[in-house]
Design an enzyme around this catalytic site. Structure first.
Site, short mmCIF file in Angstrom:
data_model
loop_
_atom_site.label_atom_id
_atom_site.label_comp_id
_atom_site.label_asym_id
_atom_site.label_seq_id
_atom_site.Cartn_x
_atom_site.Cartn_y
_atom_site.Cartn_z
N HIS A 59 10.69 2.89 2.57
CA HIS A 59 9.96 4.02 2.01
C HIS A 59 10.27 4.20 0.52
CE1 HIS A 59 8.08 5.20 5.73
NE2 HIS A 59 9.25 5.11 6.34
N LYS B 16 -27.82 -10.64 -20.33
CA LYS B 16 -28.92 -9.67 -20.33
C LYS B 16 -30.16 -10.25 -19.70
CE LYS B 16 -31.75 -6.72 -23.28
NZ LYS B 16 -31.91 -6.07 -24.60
#
Length: 533
Positions: free
Chosen positions: A290, A150
Site C-alpha cells: 500500500h 490535413k
C-alpha cells in the site's frame, strides 16, 4: 496534364502512386521503399535520404527536379515550395483545386514519409551549443507533415519506422492502396508528433527566457503505453503514459517477463519500491505494501537482504511488492517461493534464467506474479515531479541528492558509535520513502518497525514500536520531520531505542535534546526534512 476528379466516398481506398521521402531517422526505410517500388510508385526524395536510396539501387527523383529550385541555405529550404505543398494540400474532389493544380503543373503526392530533426536528442547532449540546437529545429518536415495530415483523405503520412510493417502489409493486401481508416490514424500520429516536437522547443525557449526556474507555460508530453484494467478502484478507468526521452531504469521503462497485466495500484507500489531500493549501494531488497515500505534491508548477499527485508513485517509483506537492486538469483528465488509467501510483483535489474523458472513453476501463485526487469540501476536524473490538484498542477524538483550525512550535527552529549551512525543513515534513507508522518526503526541495515501516514507523530512512533516488538530495544529511529515535543523521545526511550535522527528546526528542539541526554541517547540533526504527502 488532366487530373481526374474523385469524390470523397471514392477515396475509401487510396492507391499510392507518388511518394515523397525525407528522413532524419532512415532506419529500415528500404523495407518500405522496396514494396512501394514493386507497386510502381514514383519516388521523390531529398539530400541524404535520396543518396541512401540511390545507393541501395532504387530509382529516386531529386526534389529539385520537381520544384526546379535547388536545395539552398544549407538545406533549410528544399520542400517549402508550392509544387510540394500544393501536391499535398490540393483536394482531389474539388474541380477548382484540380484546375489550379493543372494550371501550375502541380502533381498530387499520395504519401509523405518523414520524421524530424532530432531536437530533443540534441538538447540532451552534454555541451551542446545553442547554434547546434537551433540548426536541429526542423521547419520543412513539420510543414509537410501538417499539410499531408490535413489532407489525410487524399494523402498518407508516415512518421515512424514502427509503422512500416503494418503499412507494407496493408499495401500488399490492397494492391498498393491504403484505407481511409489507416490514413486517418497516420494523420493523428503525425499531428501528435508535431505537437510534441513544438512543445519541446517551446519548453526550451520558455526556460531560457524565464526570469525564474519555472517556465510561464507548462507543456507535458506523454505517449500512451497501455490501458489498465481499472484505476485505484474498479469503477475508475486508467492508463499508463510514458514521458519522452526516458531511458533510465524505472517502472515506466521496465519490461514485463511474466504474469498478469499490471494494475494501477501495482504500478504505484512498484514505483515506490524501486525508488527506495536504488538508494542503496550494497545488495538490497525492499518490500512495499500500500505504497509504504514494510520491509527493507541491505546485506552482503541478496538472499540475506531478502531474508531480513521479509522479516521486517512478514504479515504485511504477504501480497506485497518486492524490489531488488541486483539481478535476482536462483537461491533468492527459491526462498521467495517457499510455502506461506505470496507476492504480487517483483522488479529487478535482471533475472537469472533459473530464478524465472522457479518463480513461474514452483509456487502456487506462479501464474499471477508479475516479473519486471529493468536496465542497470542508477539514481534517477534530476527533473520535475508533477502532481494534479483540482484545476491545476503542482510542480517541484525531485527529492534526489539532497542528503549529505557528513554535514549532520550531533546535538546530544553522547556521540554515536560507528555502528549506530550506519544504522541511523540506513533508517533515514528508508524514512525518506515513507508517507508522513513517518517513523522508521532499524537494527543494523534492516528495518524492524515502520509507522506511516498518521496525523500525529506520536501515533507513528507508537505503531513503529509495536511493529518492532522486542527488536525496538537497541534500535535506531529516524523521523522525517522534527519533533515538536519531547514526547516522541520519551516514548522511544521507554522501549529501548538508543539513537535518533531527525531534521531539527523546531522551536522546542532544546526540549528534545534535553530528553535525549536524560535517557543517554544519541540525537542527530540532518538539517533537511523529507515530507512525503
Amino acid at each position: 496534364m488532366k487530373l481526374p476528379q474523385r469524390t470523397w466516398d471514392s477515396m475509401t481506398k487510396l492507391p499510392i502512386r507518388r511518394a515523397l521521402i525525407s528522413l532524419s531517422d532512415k532506419t529500415h526505410i528500404e523495407d518500405l521503399v522496396r514494396v512501394l517500388t514493386e507497386f510502381g510508385v514514383e519516388l521523390i526524395s531529398t539530400g541524404g535520404t535520396r543518396q541512401l536510396l540511390a545507393a541501395k539501387g532504387f530509382t529516386v527523383k531529386d526534389i529539385s527536379e520537381v520544384t526546379h529550385f535547388p536545395e539552398m541555405l544549407d538545406g533549410r529550404v528544399k520542400t517549402l515550395h508550392p509544387k510540394i505543398h500544393g501536391g499535398l494540400l490540393g483536394r482531389r474532389d474539388l474541380p477548382e483545386h484540380l484546375q489550379t493544380m493543372e494550371e501550375h503543373g502541380i502533381e498530387p503526392i499520395d504519401m509523405v514519409v518523414c520524421n524530424l530533426y532530432p531536437f530533443a536528442q540534441t538538447l540532451a547532449k552534454q555541451g551542446v551549443t545553442e547554434e547546434e540546437l537551433i540548426e536541429n529545429i526542423d521547419i520543412g518536415g513539420p510543414s509537410m507533415l501538417r499539410s499531408a495530415s490535413k489532407n489525410f483523405v487524399a494523402v498518407a503520412v508516415v512518421t515512424s519506422p514502427s509503422q512500416y510493417g503494418d503499412i507494407v502489409a496493408e499495401l500488399k493486401a490492397n494492391q498498393g492502396s491504403l484505407t481511409l481508416h489507416t490514413r486517418r490514424q497516420l494523420a493523428a500520429a503525425a499531428f501528435q508528433m508535431t505537437a510534441t516536437y513544438d512543445s519541446t522547443i517551446a519548453n526550451y525557449f520558455a526556460k531560457e527566457e524565464s526570469t525564474t526556474e519555472f517556465a510561464p507555460h507548462l507543456q507535458i508530453n506523454a505517449t500512451l503505453s497501455s490501458t489498465l484494467r481499472y484505476g485505484e478502484n474498479n469503477h475508475q478507468k486508467a492508463a499508463l503514459y510514458l514521458e519522452p526521452g526516458v531511458h533510465h531504469a524505472c517502472v515506466a521503462t521496465a519490461r514485463q517477463l511474466h504474469g498478469k497485466e499490471l494494475s494501477y495500484n501495482n504500478i504505484l507500489d512498484v514505483d515506490s519500491a524501486f525508488n527506495l531500493v536504488r538508494e542503496f549501494a550494497p545488495p538490497a531488497v525492499v518490500v512495499v505494501k500500500h505504497n509504504n515500505p514494510c520491509g527493507a534491508a541491505s546485506a552482503p548477499t541478496l538472499v540475506k537482504a531478502f531474508e531480513d527485508a521479509w522479516a521486517g513485517d512478514p504479515k504485511s509483506a504477504f501480497g506485497g511488492i518486492l524490489a531488488f537492486n541486483r539481478p535476482l538469483d536462483e537461491e533468492t528465488a527459491n526462498l521467495i517461493a517457499e510455502p506461506g509467501r505470496f507476492v504480487e510483483c517483483i522488479i529487478a535489474p535482471g533475472f537469472e534464467p533459473k530464478a524465472v523458472e522457479i518463480l513461474t513453476t514452483k509456487p502456487t501463485w506462479k501464474a499471477n506474479v508479475r516479473l519486471l526487469t529493468t536496465p542497470e540501476i542508477s539514481l534517477p536524473p534530476q527533473g520535475w515531479d508533477y502532481r494534479r490538484v483540482d484545476g491545476g498542477m503542482l510542480v517541484q524538483n525531485r527529492d534526489v541528492g539532497a542528503d549529505h550525512p557528513e554535514t549532520w550535527k550531533v546535538v546530544s552529549k553522547r556521540q554515536p558509535t560507528p555502528e549506530e551512525l550506519e544504522e541511523l543513515k540506513f533508517a533515514w534513507l528508508v524514512c525518506k520513502h515513507v508517507k508522513s508522518n513517518a517513523i522508521v526503526l532499524a537494527r543494523g541495515t534492516k528495518i524492524v518497525g515502520v509507522g506511516a501516514g498518521q496525523m500525529s507523530r506520536v501515533d507513528s512512533t507508537e505503531i513503529a514500536i509495536k511493529k518492532a516488538g522486542e527488536l525496538a530495544r537497541g534500535s535506531a529511529l529516524a523521523s522525517d520531520a522534527f519533533f515538536p515535543f519531547r514526547d516522541n523521545v520519551d516514548q522511544a526511550a521507554g522501549h529501548g531505542v538508543q539513537c535518533l535522527v531527525q531534521p531539527g528546526g523546531s522551536m522546542r528542539d532544546q526540549e528534545s535534546i534535553e530528553a535525549a541526554n536524560e535517557h543517554n541517547m544519541v540525537m542527530l540533526f540532518t538539517g533537511i526534512r523529507h515530507f512525503r504527502h
